[in-house]
Write a protein that holds these residues in place. Structure first.
Motif, PDB file in Angstrom:
ATOM      1  N   ILE A  47       0.838  -1.195   0.000  1.00  0.00           N
ATOM      2  CA  ILE A  47       0.000   0.000   0.000  1.00  0.00           C
ATOM      3  C   ILE A  47       0.876   1.248   0.000  1.00  0.00           C
ATOM      4  CG2 ILE A  47      -1.692   1.309   1.311  1.00  0.00           C
ATOM      5  CD1 ILE A  47      -2.682  -1.395   2.413  1.00  0.00           C
ATOM      6  N   GLU A  48       1.951   1.182   0.806  1.00  0.00           N
ATOM      7  CA  GLU A  48       2.822   2.348   0.906  1.00  0.00           C
ATOM      8  C   GLU A  48       3.413   2.697  -0.464  1.00  0.00           C
ATOM      9  OE1 GLU A  48       5.922   1.863   3.720  1.00  0.00           O
ATOM     10  OE2 GLU A  48       6.284   4.016   3.887  1.00  0.00           O
ATOM     11  N   GLN A  49       3.917   1.640  -1.155  1.00  0.00           N
ATOM     12  CA  GLN A  49       4.504   1.910  -2.473  1.00  0.00           C
ATOM     13  C   GLN A  49       3.440   2.395  -3.445  1.00  0.00           C
ATOM     14  OE1 GLN A  49       6.796  -1.582  -3.763  1.00  0.00           O
ATOM     15  NE2 GLN A  49       7.053  -2.057  -1.595  1.00  0.00           N
ATOM     16  N   ALA A  50       2.259   1.788  -3.376  1.00  0.00           N
ATOM     17  CA  ALA A  50       1.224   2.128  -4.349  1.00  0.00           C
ATOM     18  C   ALA A  50       0.699   3.533  -4.124  1.00  0.00           C
ATOM     19  CB  ALA A  50       0.085   1.112  -4.254  1.00  0.00           C
ATOM     20  N   VAL A  51       0.453   3.870  -2.864  1.00  0.00           N
ATOM     21  CA  VAL A  51      -0.186   5.165  -2.621  1.00  0.00           C
ATOM     22  C   VAL A  51       0.790   6.296  -2.890  1.00  0.00           C
ATOM     23  CG1 VAL A  51       0.304   5.515  -0.170  1.00  0.00           C
ATOM     24  CG2 VAL A  51      -1.887   6.231  -1.109  1.00  0.00           C
ATOM     25  N   ASN A  52       2.080   6.026  -2.753  1.00  0.00           N
ATOM     26  CA  ASN A  52       3.055   7.062  -3.058  1.00  0.00           C
ATOM     27  C   ASN A  52       3.267   7.217  -4.550  1.00  0.00           C
ATOM     28  OD1 ASN A  52       3.605   7.936  -0.467  1.00  0.00           O
ATOM     29  ND2 ASN A  52       5.035   6.247  -0.113  1.00  0.00           N
ATOM     30  N   GLY A  53       2.870   6.169  -5.306  1.00  0.00           N
ATOM     31  CA  GLY A  53       3.176   6.222  -6.740  1.00  0.00           C
ATOM     32  C   GLY A  53       1.945   6.302  -7.617  1.00  0.00           C
ATOM     33  N   ILE A  54       0.798   6.696  -7.074  1.00  0.00           N
ATOM     34  CA  ILE A  54      -0.394   6.755  -7.925  1.00  0.00           C
ATOM     35  C   ILE A  54      -0.152   7.754  -9.047  1.00  0.00           C
ATOM     36  CG2 ILE A  54      -2.833   7.357  -8.040  1.00  0.00           C
ATOM     37  CD1 ILE A  54      -3.185   6.427  -5.239  1.00  0.00           C
ATOM     38  N   PRO A  55      -0.141   7.292 -10.296  1.00  0.00           N
ATOM     39  CA  PRO A  55       0.135   8.211 -11.399  1.00  0.00           C
ATOM     40  C   PRO A  55      -1.091   9.054 -11.718  1.00  0.00           C
ATOM     41  CG  PRO A  55      -0.147   5.976 -12.223  1.00  0.00           C
ATOM     42  CD  PRO A  55      -0.365   5.910 -10.747  1.00  0.00           C
ATOM     43  N   GLU A  56      -0.846  10.165 -12.434  1.00  0.00           N
ATOM     44  CA  GLU A  56      -1.962  10.985 -12.921  1.00  0.00           C
ATOM     45  C   GLU A  56      -2.544  10.313 -14.144  1.00  0.00           C
ATOM     46  OE1 GLU A  56      -3.250  13.734 -11.475  1.00  0.00           O
ATOM     47  OE2 GLU A  56      -1.839  13.303  -9.848  1.00  0.00           O
ATOM     48  N   GLY A  57      -3.751  10.668 -14.479  1.00  0.00           N
ATOM     49  CA  GLY A  57      -4.322  10.116 -15.695  1.00  0.00           C
ATOM     50  C   GLY A  57      -5.777   9.763 -15.481  1.00  0.00           C
ATOM     51  N   PRO A  58      -6.367   9.200 -16.534  1.00  0.00           N
ATOM     52  CA  PRO A  58      -7.782   8.829 -16.433  1.00  0.00           C
ATOM     53  C   PRO A  58      -7.949   7.617 -15.523  1.00  0.00           C
ATOM     54  CG  PRO A  58      -6.892   8.031 -18.497  1.00  0.00           C
ATOM     55  CD  PRO A  58      -5.782   8.806 -17.828  1.00  0.00           C
ATOM     56  N   ILE A  59      -9.195   7.436 -15.067  1.00  0.00           N
ATOM     57  CA  ILE A  59      -9.443   6.276 -14.236  1.00  0.00           C
ATOM     58  C   ILE A  59     -10.270   5.231 -14.965  1.00  0.00           C
ATOM     59  CG2 ILE A  59      -9.188   7.363 -11.981  1.00  0.00           C
ATOM     60  CD1 ILE A  59     -12.313   7.540 -11.997  1.00  0.00           C
ATOM     61  N   MET A  60     -10.784   5.572 -16.120  1.00  0.00           N
ATOM     62  CA  MET A  60     -11.528   4.569 -16.888  1.00  0.00           C
ATOM     63  C   MET A  60     -10.837   4.325 -18.215  1.00  0.00           C
ATOM     64  SD  MET A  60     -14.155   3.072 -15.594  1.00  0.00           S
ATOM     65  CE  MET A  60     -15.374   2.576 -16.788  1.00  0.00           C
ATOM     66  N   GLY A  61     -10.746   3.061 -18.592  1.00  0.00           N
ATOM     67  CA  GLY A  61     -10.180   2.711 -19.877  1.00  0.00           C
ATOM     68  C   GLY A  61     -11.226   2.905 -20.975  1.00  0.00           C
TER      69      GLY A  61
END
Lengths: 183, 430, 389
Positions: free
Chosen positions: C295-309
């Motif tokens: 979680i720590e790695q993921a929450v620190n690295g959430i990229p910008e961008g759309p959330i729906m494909g």
């Protein structure tokens, strides 16, 4: 302000308690042999044992009463019930309660009864009313003196007591060995 | 009548021994009521303490801080339908809870709350107590069998095996304490509960500290065995909720079930009383032989009053901290009244302590003495009751075979060893 | 006695002979008892028929289906999107994982991929859900073994996770957090702060649980060498998840067949040695800590961008079938979806970890005692909603 200090508890309503306890012992004793359900019989037997313990108390023998409760009512009867619960009660209740040797049992019971009666009638001079002045407060200590001796001397029953305990020890070891072999 | 009533106050032996039947009867009633009340209080304290261990609030609705919850529970249990299963053995089912209850309450006839504050001082006191409390298991066995159901039967088998095995270690631990009572000039010990406490007074030491660490080990063994004996966590297998639903009382409901609970809690108080009597100096205040003199007596006799004053203060703080909404007004008044009541009791106790400080023979002096004895006895028992709750909140439950192993292979040899060592040390010293 | 023990140890799974022909005079030998469906330790409505010799378990048979709702059948009458909330109701303790598995399976069928931002959010929520699931397991497992208090501690701390879920998607239990193709909701303001607060808050709490249990003598006695199952048996029965890993098999789909964004994170797979209840306990405790790492790695690295494909409005996958599985808190959660080209799946088959793991109950408890049955049911971490579906 009469603060009478007795060494032992003075009995209250002695005849009432005697007849009550004796009656309870006899009635529950009869229930033991007449109930078809083994658990009911066992519970009646507990009542009998407790009534007898009460009678011991009235005879100024509290230690015997206490041992009666611990060993018989509390210990042996628990094991009785333990075993009875494992038995199929429904089937045993349907069994005939009296087997073929009941005449022998009756004869033995009658013989015992006549022995008691004859002892009661003829044995008065054999057993005096009271051997010693009974002291409730030192009953336990007296028993200890009888069984273990006091002041470095052996009591009158020390040898018999030790032999009996050795016998029990052998019995325990035997029981352990018998069960161990099976496992 | 009045004469008979007052006669006891001058006596220094329990009414059962002073041939004072009236007072013996009064004591029986006081103890019956007192123990029942203690069980009710214990019910509330256990629920509250357990809740606070578990970061909950516990009962809060019935009465201020749930103070009336036990009464509500008791009412509910009495009004509940009393179910006897169709296939159960009705008579035995009916008798079983009574056996347990009777056994638990009969024990109290020999518990000494003070040198004369007991129903009777039996010559075989501790033996009687052991014997009668061992009858309690009969109630559990018969309950389990009479229910005619599998879970209660397994629960009953478990509990009978458990109680019988732990009684052995318990008995040996008790004997090692009894041996210590014989370390006097005559060399004669005693089985009398009062005699045991007096022996500790004469020897000037609680038996828990006698022959350190022998007394302590015997005490610890007894303290463990008594938890097993009363079927409490972590030895609560007979009623292990997660395995046997409710064990031997699965089929019981309403009043009958509450009789079981009453018996269980009464038995808990009874075994704690044995422990207090045998090892913790019974009714004696701390250091009765070191801190002597009327000044120390007076200081220690203030404790009961101060305890109640402390309880009153806690209740007052609770009142002050209650939310100010109108919704809580009645609860607030109730708690304030409760606090005031506690405060009044505190004042009364302090007044008795002050009035009776000089003359021990006066009525106030006798009262002060009696209150002192009962207070220290109850305080020591209360510590055990708190431990019972603490254990329950902390520990997982033993498994049946592990319980048996601990009982027979650990506790029994240790208690035997302690008994033999105590005997050897006792002979060497005397 | 010896023979029967040998017979037991070969681990043969056989049906119980429940018919006792004639009630013998001393019927102390066998006792058939019903544990459940209403029983405090069967975690719902599992019914276990126990064949006992005294306290010893000679055999068990699980009777399931008391919570059967026909989830798989329902799928055939719902569109792909409509079916999405139903999967939350299977393992309701780990609803987020269920949703992730289903969404990814349909995405695979559609041949689309969720954008990286959605992948990261999915990982954060799924791992939070894993912790929540393990917390519930720990509390109930400890309660089964007789320790009441951990239950309340775990529920207190689980609340923090549920609060994050509630703020994110409005629901606490059956979250329905994900959509086919990504996530429906953008993270709320303060999401990252909440998660980071939890990351700081939770490790001391795990220490607290461990202080109560890990080196507790009674806990050790109740769990060590209880319900032992070998890695071989686990594989033979299809047992997955922490149960498999506690038996020494290092198999975690997050590493073995990485999905979502798991390949980007650094974490370890805890493995046990003995395959007993204690090892399973330790594996799950370590997993909670590892989840925190992820979680720590993921929450620190959430990229910008759309959330729906790029997903069509009406989801109509091409004809075909797909099996996709993820590592749910309880084991391998697989979805097998057959599409006939219409808007509704032709068949959905779920491979629920609880159901498969429950099979191991019998060989784990044979020859043990009644109390161990309870411990083993707890350690298998089953959820009856998922077993019965």
């Amino acid at each position: 302000m009469n603060s009478v200090v007795n060494t032992g508890a003075a009995p209250v309503a002695t005849p009432f308690f005697f007849y009550f306890l004796a009656g309870a012992a006899i009635v529950s004793g009869l229930l033991v042999i007449t109930r078809r359900n083994a658990v009911h019989s066992a519970l009646s037997l507990i009542v009998t044992l407790l009534s007898v313990a009460g009678l011991y108390l009235m005879l100024y023998a509290p230690f015997v009463a206490g041992v009666q409760i611990i060993v018989y009512a509390g210990g042996i009867m628990v094991l009785f019930l333990f075993v009875i619960m494992l038995v199929n009660i429904e089937r045993s209740a349907k069994d005939r309660q009296f087997n073929r040797i009941w005449p022998v049992g009756l004869a033995a019971a009658c013989a015992l009864l006549s022995l008691f009666v004859s002892a009661f009638v003829k044995g008065r001079n054999l057993f005096p009313d009271r051997l010693v002045a009974l002291q409730e407060s030192s009953n336990t200590q007296q028993i200890a003196a009888m069984l273990y001796g006091e002041a470095g001397r052996m009591g009158p029953y020390t040898f018999a007591f030790e032999i009996a305990s050795l016998l029990l020890l052998v019995a325990i070891l035997g029981a352990v060995i018998m069960t161990k072999k099976k496992i | 009548m009045l004469n008979a009533f007052m006669s006891y106050l001058g006596s220094t032996v329990p009414p059962g021994n002073a041939d004072n039947q009236l007072w013996a009867l009064i004591y029986v009633l006081i103890i019956f009521a007192g123990v029942s009340l203690a069980v009710v209080a214990m019910n509330w304290i256990e629920r509250k303490a357990l809740a606070h261990f578990q970061i909950r609030l516990g009962p809060m609705r019935v009465g201020p801080h749930g103070l009336l919850q036990p009464i509500a529970d008791a009412l509910k249990l009495m009004l509940k339908e009393d179910i006897i299963p169709a296939q159960a053995d009705a008579v035995v089912f009916w008798v079983a809870p009574l056996i347990g209850l009777l056994a638990a309450f009969t024990v109290y006839t020999v518990i000494p709350f003070g040198p004369s504050q007991a129903v009777s001082d039996m010559n075989i006191g501790i033996l009687f107590m052991l014997g009668v409390s061992s009858l309690g298991v009969l109630g559990i066995i018969t309950a389990g069998w009479a229910s005619n159901s599998h879970y209660p039967l397994i629960g009953a088998l478990r509990s009978s095996a458990q109680m019988v095995s732990y009684e052995v270690a318990m008995g040996l631990a008790i004997v090692s304490a009894l041996l210590m009572t014989s370390l006097n000039r005559t060399g004669t010990g005693t089985l009398s509960m009062i005699g045991i406490v007096e022996a500790q007074q004469q020897q000037g030491v609680w038996f828990i500290f006698k022959f350190f660490p022998l007394g302590l080990i015997a005490f610890v063994i007894f303290a463990i065995a008594m938890i097993a004996e009363t079927n409490r966590a972590p030895f609560d297998l007979p009623e292990a909720e997660s395995e046997l639903t409710a064990g031997f009382h699965t089929e019981y409901s309403g009043l009958r079930w509450s009789l079981f609970m009453l018996g269980e809690y009464a038995a808990m108080i009874a075994v704690s009383s044995i422990a207090v009597t045998l090892w913790l100096g019974g009714w004696m205040r701390p250091f009765p032989n070191l801190l002597t003199g009327s000044a120390w007596d007076f200081i220690f006799s203030l404790f009961p009053g101060l305890t109640f004053a402390g309880l009153a203060a806690i209740a007052f703080i609770g009142t002050a901290r209650m939310p100010a909404q109108a919704y809580f007004r009645i609860q607030r008044i109730g708690l304030a009244v409760f606090a005031a009541l506690l405060g009044l009791i505190a004042l009364l106790l302090l007044a008795i302590a002050v009035a009776g400080r000089t003359n021990d023979a006066s009525i106030a002096g006798r009262f002060r003495e009696g209150i002192d004895y009962v207070y220290w006895f109850v305080l020591k028992v209360a510590v055990f009751m708190y431990l019972f709750i603490w254990y329950r909140a902390t520990w997982p439950r033993y498994r049946f075979d592990q319980l048996m192993r601990v009982g027979w292979k650990v506790m029994l040899p240790i208690s035997l060893g302690v008994l033999i060592l105590t005997a050897i040390v006792g002979v060497l010293i005397s | 006695m010896k023979d029967s023990m040998d017979e037991l140890s070969n681990g043969a799974v056989s049906h119980l002979d429940l018919e006792t022909p004639e009630k013998p005079y001393l019927d102390a030998n066998e006792l058939i008892i019903n544990m459940g469906p209403q029983h405090p330790a069967t975690h719902g409505v599992l019914r276990v028929i126990l064949k006992l010799d005294g306290e010893k378990v000679l055999g068990t048979e699980c009777v399931i289906g008391y919570l059967h709702r026909g989830v798989e059948k329902i799928a055939e009458n719902r569109t792909y999107t409509m079916f999405n909330p139903y999967v939350d109701r299977m393992d309701y303790v780990a609803a987020v994982s269920n949703g992730l598995g289903y969404c990814e399976a349909v995405e695979k069928l559609l041949n689309v991929e969720a954008p990286p931002r959605a992948q990261y959010i999915r990982v954060v929520l799924t791992e939070l859900n894993r912790i929540a699931s393990h917390q519930l397991w720990l509390g109930t497992h400890a309660l089964d073994i007789g320790a009441m208090t951990p239950l309340f501690y775990t529920f207190r701390d689980r609340e923090e996770i549920l609060k994050i879920f509630e703020r994110y998607c409005g629901a606490r239990l059956t979250t329905h957090a994900f959509r086919i193709g990504g996530c429906q909701y953008e993270t709320y303001a303060g999401f990252e702060k909440d998660v980071k607060n939890f990351l700081a808050f939770f490790p001391p709490k795990i220490d607290e649980y461990e202080a109560l249990l890990t080196s507790n003598r009674i806990w050790l006695e109740r769990t060590k060498n209880v319900g032992v199952i070998s890695g071989k048996d686990c594989i033979a029965l299809g047992v997955t998840g922490p149960v498999l890993r506690a038996s020494g098999v290092k198999w975690d789909l997050r590493k073995a067949q990485p999905y979502a964004a798991y390949s980007k994170f650094d974490f370890e797979i805890p493995v046990g040695e003995n395959g007993d209840t204690y090892d399973r306990y330790m594996v799950r405790m370590i997993e909670m800590r590892q989840s925190l790492r992820i979680i720590e790695q993921a929450v620190n690295g959430i990229p910008e961008g759309p959330i729906m494909g790029k997903v069509p409005k009406v989801i109509k996958p091409p004809v075909g079938e797909i099996y996709h599985s993820i590592e749910a808190p309880k084991g391998e959660l697989g979805y097998f979806i057959v599409s006939d080209g219409s808007t509704q799946p032709y068949r959905v088959r779920v491979r629920p970890p609880s159901f498969v793991n429950l099979q191991a109950l019998d060989i784990m408890v044979r020859g043990m005692l009644v109390a161990d049955v309870v411990a083993v049911i707890g350690t298998l971490d089953i959820v009856l909603g998922e077993v019965d579906r």
